[in-house]
Write a protein that holds these residues in place. Structure first.
Motif, mmCIF file in Angstrom:
data_model
loop_
_atom_site.group_PDB
_atom_site.id
_atom_site.type_symbol
_atom_site.label_atom_id
_atom_site.label_comp_id
_atom_site.label_asym_id
_atom_site.label_seq_id
_atom_site.Cartn_x
_atom_site.Cartn_y
_atom_site.Cartn_z
ATOM 1 N N SER A 49 0.830 -1.203 0.000
ATOM 2 C CA SER A 49 0.000 0.000 0.000
ATOM 3 C C SER A 49 0.865 1.253 0.000
ATOM 4 C CB SER A 49 -0.918 0.014 1.226
ATOM 5 O OG SER A 49 -1.655 1.221 1.265
ATOM 6 N N ALA A 50 0.465 2.232 -0.809
ATOM 7 C CA ALA A 50 1.179 3.508 -0.857
ATOM 8 C C ALA A 50 0.579 4.533 0.091
ATOM 9 C CB ALA A 50 1.162 4.053 -2.286
ATOM 10 N N MET A 51 -0.568 4.187 0.737
ATOM 11 C CA MET A 51 -1.250 5.149 1.609
ATOM 12 C C MET A 51 -1.900 4.410 2.777
ATOM 13 S SD MET A 51 -0.953 8.212 0.139
ATOM 14 C CE MET A 51 -2.312 9.263 0.648
ATOM 15 N N ASP A 52 -2.247 5.170 3.808
ATOM 16 C CA ASP A 52 -3.079 4.634 4.879
ATOM 17 C C ASP A 52 -4.525 4.594 4.390
ATOM 18 O OD1 ASP A 52 -0.836 4.589 6.441
ATOM 19 O OD2 ASP A 52 -1.372 6.349 7.626
ATOM 20 N N GLY A 53 -5.210 3.507 4.660
ATOM 21 C CA GLY A 53 -6.605 3.409 4.218
ATOM 22 C C GLY A 53 -7.147 2.009 4.391
ATOM 23 N N TYR A 54 -7.837 1.525 3.339
ATOM 24 C CA TYR A 54 -8.467 0.208 3.394
ATOM 25 C C TYR A 54 -8.183 -0.548 2.103
ATOM 26 C CZ TYR A 54 -10.940 1.932 7.475
ATOM 27 O OH TYR A 54 -11.231 2.432 8.729
ATOM 28 N N ALA A 55 -7.818 -1.815 2.257
ATOM 29 C CA ALA A 55 -7.607 -2.688 1.104
ATOM 30 C C ALA A 55 -8.941 -3.313 0.744
ATOM 31 C CB ALA A 55 -6.579 -3.760 1.443
ATOM 32 N N VAL A 56 -9.324 -3.170 -0.534
ATOM 33 C CA VAL A 56 -10.646 -3.617 -0.967
ATOM 34 C C VAL A 56 -10.558 -4.267 -2.338
ATOM 35 C CG1 VAL A 56 -11.761 -1.729 0.299
ATOM 36 C CG2 VAL A 56 -11.196 -1.424 -2.123
ATOM 37 N N GLY A 72 -9.952 -7.158 9.453
ATOM 38 C CA GLY A 72 -8.623 -7.222 10.046
ATOM 39 C C GLY A 72 -7.808 -5.973 9.751
ATOM 40 N N GLU A 73 -6.534 -6.074 10.123
ATOM 41 C CA GLU A 73 -5.638 -4.917 10.008
ATOM 42 C C GLU A 73 -4.291 -5.367 9.455
ATOM 43 O OE1 GLU A 73 -5.449 -1.673 13.147
ATOM 44 O OE2 GLU A 73 -3.575 -2.746 13.541
ATOM 45 N N ALA A 74 -3.657 -4.491 8.671
ATOM 46 C CA ALA A 74 -2.341 -4.798 8.087
ATOM 47 C C ALA A 74 -1.400 -3.618 8.302
ATOM 48 C CB ALA A 74 -2.479 -5.102 6.596
ATOM 49 N N PRO A 75 -0.667 -3.606 9.417
ATOM 50 C CA PRO A 75 0.352 -2.562 9.616
ATOM 51 C C PRO A 75 1.598 -2.863 8.805
ATOM 52 C CG PRO A 75 0.348 -4.058 11.477
ATOM 53 C CD PRO A 75 -0.764 -4.515 10.564
ATOM 54 N N TYR A 80 -1.714 -8.842 6.675
ATOM 55 C CA TYR A 80 -2.899 -9.613 7.038
ATOM 56 C C TYR A 80 -2.814 -10.983 6.360
ATOM 57 C CZ TYR A 80 -7.801 -10.984 7.404
ATOM 58 O OH TYR A 80 -8.970 -11.669 7.681
ATOM 59 N N GLN A 81 -3.047 -12.040 7.110
ATOM 60 C CA GLN A 81 -2.796 -13.387 6.610
ATOM 61 C C GLN A 81 -3.992 -14.039 5.923
ATOM 62 O OE1 GLN A 81 0.369 -14.613 6.647
ATOM 63 N NE2 GLN A 81 0.771 -12.524 7.407
ATOM 64 N N GLY A 82 -5.187 -13.474 6.086
ATOM 65 C CA GLY A 82 -6.359 -14.097 5.489
ATOM 66 C C GLY A 82 -6.639 -13.604 4.076
ATOM 67 N N MET A 83 -7.806 -14.012 3.549
ATOM 68 C CA MET A 83 -8.243 -13.663 2.201
ATOM 69 C C MET A 83 -9.367 -12.633 2.291
ATOM 70 S SD MET A 83 -8.187 -14.204 -1.158
ATOM 71 C CE MET A 83 -7.373 -15.786 -1.405
ATOM 72 N N VAL A 84 -9.285 -11.593 1.457
ATOM 73 C CA VAL A 84 -10.353 -10.601 1.385
ATOM 74 C C VAL A 84 -11.402 -11.100 0.386
ATOM 75 C CG1 VAL A 84 -10.951 -8.227 0.790
ATOM 76 C CG2 VAL A 84 -8.782 -8.713 1.946
ATOM 77 N N VAL A 90 -9.841 -4.612 4.607
ATOM 78 C CA VAL A 90 -8.808 -4.719 5.640
ATOM 79 C C VAL A 90 -8.213 -3.338 5.869
ATOM 80 C CG1 VAL A 90 -6.508 -5.626 6.179
ATOM 81 C CG2 VAL A 90 -8.238 -7.142 5.218
ATOM 82 N N ARG A 91 -8.198 -2.923 7.131
ATOM 83 C CA ARG A 91 -7.521 -1.657 7.476
ATOM 84 C C ARG A 91 -6.040 -1.831 7.174
ATOM 85 N NH1 ARG A 91 -6.325 3.200 7.842
ATOM 86 N NH2 ARG A 91 -6.411 4.410 9.786
ATOM 87 N N ILE A 92 -5.449 -0.891 6.405
ATOM 88 C CA ILE A 92 -4.062 -1.060 5.961
ATOM 89 C C ILE A 92 -3.299 0.242 6.117
ATOM 90 C CG2 ILE A 92 -4.422 -0.433 3.519
ATOM 91 C CD1 ILE A 92 -2.619 -2.896 2.818
ATOM 92 N N PHE A 93 -1.998 0.116 6.311
ATOM 93 C CA PHE A 93 -1.140 1.281 6.520
ATOM 94 C C PHE A 93 -0.030 1.300 5.470
ATOM 95 C CE2 PHE A 93 -3.200 0.261 10.470
ATOM 96 C CZ PHE A 93 -3.628 1.500 10.929
ATOM 97 N N THR A 94 0.541 2.485 5.244
ATOM 98 C CA THR A 94 1.553 2.665 4.211
ATOM 99 C C THR A 94 2.707 1.672 4.376
ATOM 100 O OG1 THR A 94 1.034 5.021 4.118
ATOM 101 C CG2 THR A 94 3.126 4.335 3.141
ATOM 102 N N GLY A 95 3.018 0.997 3.282
ATOM 103 C CA GLY A 95 4.125 0.042 3.287
ATOM 104 C C GLY A 95 3.719 -1.368 3.602
ATOM 105 N N ALA A 96 2.496 -1.577 4.053
ATOM 106 C CA ALA A 96 2.044 -2.935 4.378
ATOM 107 C C ALA A 96 1.723 -3.696 3.096
ATOM 108 C CB ALA A 96 0.820 -2.878 5.269
ATOM 109 N N PRO A 97 1.955 -5.022 3.077
ATOM 110 C CA PRO A 97 1.637 -5.808 1.880
ATOM 111 C C PRO A 97 0.131 -5.877 1.640
ATOM 112 C CG PRO A 97 2.348 -7.231 3.676
ATOM 113 C CD PRO A 97 2.585 -5.830 4.129
ATOM 114 N N LEU A 98 -0.249 -5.858 0.379
ATOM 115 C CA LEU A 98 -1.652 -5.947 0.000
ATOM 116 C C LEU A 98 -2.168 -7.348 0.321
ATOM 117 C CD1 LEU A 98 -3.809 -4.171 -1.536
ATOM 118 C CD2 LEU A 98 -3.206 -5.521 -3.568
ATOM 119 N N PRO A 99 -3.281 -7.455 1.057
ATOM 120 C CA PRO A 99 -3.796 -8.792 1.390
ATOM 121 C C PRO A 99 -4.263 -9.547 0.146
ATOM 122 C CG PRO A 99 -4.772 -7.089 2.798
ATOM 123 C CD PRO A 99 -4.061 -6.384 1.691
ATOM 124 N N ASP A 100 -4.206 -10.852 0.216
ATOM 125 C CA ASP A 100 -4.708 -11.682 -0.876
ATOM 126 C C ASP A 100 -6.187 -11.374 -1.093
ATOM 127 O OD1 ASP A 100 -2.264 -12.865 -1.141
ATOM 128 O OD2 ASP A 100 -2.770 -14.625 0.088
#
Length: 401
Positions: A49-56, A72-75, A80-84, A90-100
């Protein structure tokens, strides 16, 4: 007398680049890279992720407002280890990997959170704010080519490519020997007919700034035995630079030493200042004999010693580049020597560089060299010039000169 260009070509052709050594990446600033730096990792290693936000899923929020369940959350540094699935975020923060299962990021400013749900108010484009794997570089990519003079940006890239050590060209060891009974080191007692020597220390600073390792040997006396003993201190150096003793007087002995204990390639250059410059060898050590006058010594360092160090470091070696400027004062015709006039360089209101040569150009006046912004270059037999004409100048761009 030989032309400046011919003298430089002779010097450079006699020198070969030095070998390599390994240094830590943090100590490699200002060093020349001896081999390509290829990435050992892929950066980023996976989509992030390039920004703080939500992975959708972009399809879930194509029509807004759309409410999703936050699962869930992905700092950064802990994905985040599960599947979207459809209808989830998933709540996500800058630099966190994009969830599956996710393919886009909705920035938090475009959402409204409430408990375990989030309402998306602005529809993102597919792939929005997602940095794909390898966006910066991929494993195996050449990040920095051999021969590059490393700057702070290069150090950061090499570190990011997972290189804790780098192979760089060894720093040239430049021995510096001042000569003459008439000079003393700064701070030493000054005899009745002596002056304080500045050349060796100025050249030492120049060598260090140009990337070499200076070795100041001291001041040699005006007698053969003492001079020969001090020259022996340069054994193991990649280049010996002398100042003084290169002219034609009875006490100017460098030429004699080169003739008797080594070889003299050339002597006398068609230039001003710096005419008595010489080049040769003592054993396997190249010797660059600079004039004793301080301005002559430093001008010759700029024109010849700097390119010689670059050559030893494996860089493209050439004389300093000139650029056009508008002459701010009249000049008389030049003679058969190439002239390097100290001048102030200013920028006019229209953006044109103006060159004002100093009225006095005596090669002993170091104070004017420090006030100059560059050198005005006049070729041999250059005709008289009027104010406003275009001339060529060498600006003093390097901070160490």
């Amino acid at each position: 007398m030989i032309p400046v260009e011919e003298a430089l070509a002779k010097i450079l052709s006699s020198l070969t680049p030095l070998g390599a050594e390994e240094v830590s990446v943090e100590a490699a600033l200002g060093r020349v890279l001896a081999e390509d730096v290829a990435a050992r990792v892929t950066q980023p290693p996976k989509p992030v992720s390039a920004m703080d936000g939500y992975a959708v899923k972009a399809a879930d929020v194509a029509c807004v407002p759309a409410t999703l369940t936050v699962i869930g959350e992905a700092p950064a540094g802990r994905g985040y280890q599960g599947m979207v699935e459809s209808g989830q975020a998933v709540r996500i923060f800058t630099g966190a990997p994009l969830p599956d299962g996710a393919d886009s990021i909705v920035i938090q400013e475009d959402t409204e959170a409430s408990g375990t749900s989030v309402t998306v108010k602005e529809a993102p484009a597919l792939g929005n704010y997602v940095r794909p794997a390898g966006l910066d570089f991929r494993a195996g990519d050449i990040g920095i080519p051999a021969g590059k003079l490393l700057n702070a940006r290069d150090i950061g890239l090499a570190a990011g490519m997972n290189h804790p050590w780098l192979r760089v060209v060894r720093r040239p060891r430049i021995a510096i020997l001042a000569t003459g009974d008439e000079i003393v080191r700064p701070g030493d007692p000054i005899g009745r007919d002596q002056i304080v020597s500045s050349n060796a220390l100025a050249l030492s600073a120049f060598v260090r700034g140009a990337g070499g390792e200076p070795l100041v040997l001291g001041i040699a006396p005006d007698e053969m035995d003492g001079l020969t003993r001090m020259i022996a201190g340069a054994r193991g150096a990649d280049l010996l630079v002398t100042t003084g003793g290169a002219s034609v007087g009875d006490h100017d002995l460098i030429q004699t030493v080169l003739g008797e204990a080594g070889s003299l390639d050339f002597w006398k250059i068609a230039m001003r200042p710096g005419k008595p410059l010489m080049f040769g060898k003592i054993g396997d050590t190249p010797v660059l004999g600079l004039p004793g006058n301080p301005v002559s010594s430093m001008v010759c360092a700029l024109l010849f010693l700097g390119p010689a160090i670059a050559r030893l470091m494996g860089q493209a070696a050439k004389g300093p580049e000139t650029q056009p400027a508008r002459l701010a004062a009249e000049l008389k015709p030049n003679d058969r020597r190439q002239d390097y006039l100290r001048a102030t360089l200013t920028i006019d209101a229209d953006g044109t560089m103006l060159a004002m040569p100093f009225a006095k150009q005596d090669s002993s006046q170091f104070s004017l060299l420090t006030k100059a912004g560059g050198l005005l270059v006049r070729p041999p037999h250059d005709p008289a010039r009027k104010a406003g004409e275009t001339v060529q100048v060498i600006p003093f761009r390097d901070s160490y000169f």
